[in-house]
Design a protein around this motif. Structure first.
Motif, PDB file in Angstrom:
ATOM      1  N   VAL A  88      -3.041  12.916  58.858  1.00  9.67           N
ATOM      2  CA  VAL A  88      -3.826  13.949  58.625  1.00  9.67           C
ATOM      3  C   VAL A  88      -4.581  14.367  57.084  1.00  9.67           C
ATOM      4  O   VAL A  88      -5.868  13.997  56.799  1.00  9.67           O
ATOM      5  N   LEU A  89      -3.760  14.252  56.167  1.00  4.14           N
ATOM      6  CA  LEU A  89      -4.286  14.528  54.459  1.00  4.14           C
ATOM      7  C   LEU A  89      -4.779  12.518  54.260  1.00  4.14           C
ATOM      8  O   LEU A  89      -5.624  13.088  53.398  1.00  4.14           O
ATOM      9  N   ALA A  90      -4.025  11.688  54.749  1.00  8.25           N
ATOM     10  CA  ALA A  90      -4.635  10.209  54.673  1.00  8.25           C
ATOM     11  C   ALA A  90      -6.517  10.544  55.228  1.00  8.25           C
ATOM     12  O   ALA A  90      -7.269   9.936  54.321  1.00  8.25           O
ATOM     13  N   ALA A  91      -6.941  11.519  56.542  1.00 12.82           N
ATOM     14  CA  ALA A  91      -7.785  11.335  57.002  1.00 12.82           C
ATOM     15  C   ALA A  91      -8.496  12.364  55.894  1.00 12.82           C
ATOM     16  O   ALA A  91      -9.947  12.185  55.813  1.00 12.82           O
ATOM     17  N   VAL A  92      -7.977  13.386  55.487  1.00 13.90           N
ATOM     18  CA  VAL A  92      -9.109  14.531  54.759  1.00 13.90           C
ATOM     19  C   VAL A  92      -9.165  14.152  53.097  1.00 13.90           C
ATOM     20  O   VAL A  92      -9.986  14.049  52.560  1.00 13.90           O
ATOM     21  N   ILE A  93      -8.561  13.232  52.616  1.00 13.89           N
ATOM     22  CA  ILE A  93      -9.194  12.355  51.529  1.00 13.89           C
ATOM     23  C   ILE A  93     -10.017  11.715  51.952  1.00 13.89           C
ATOM     24  O   ILE A  93     -11.386  11.943  50.969  1.00 13.89           O
TER      25      ILE A  93
END
Length: 112
Positions: free
Chosen positions: A13-18
């Motif tokens: 999720v955090l990688a996608a949020v980047i």
């Protein structure tokens, strides 16, 4: 390099949020997430570096296209760069959420 890597849901999720936050804050948002989480997750570190390399590359492409507006070809190139940046950002966000190490095409990999 569409390799499936093992990582937890929070990292995905955090990688996608980047990538997603880049639509609202092109540089600062992704940079902050990457700097905070890069030591905790190699997956987030990979996608943070990939995004920053992408940002640098497409900024250079946009500057060159803007300069080429003098000879009119830039009026064609600049929208192409904008559409490509948008499409590759969306693809990268989906791939990151899917847990894949996606390499964005046509970028300089300055941050290794």
């Amino acid at each position: 390099m569409d390799n499936k890597v093992e990582n937890n849901n929070n990292d995905r999720v955090l990688a996608a949020v980047i990538y997603i936050i880049s639509f609202f804050s092109a540089f600062i948002g992704p940079l902050v997430i990457w700097l905070i989480k890069k030591d905790e997750s190699s997956f987030i570190d990979y996608h943070g570096k990939e995004y920053l390399n992408f940002f640098i590359s497409y900024a250079v492409y946009a500057i060159v296209a803007s300069i080429l507006m003098i000879v009119l070809i830039g009026f064609v190139l600049l929208p192409i760069v904008g559409v490509a940046a948008t499409v590759f950002t969306i693809i990268a966000a989906v791939k990151a959420y899917d847990g894949q190490a996606y390499r964005i095409p046509l970028i300089f990999r300055l941050i290794k």
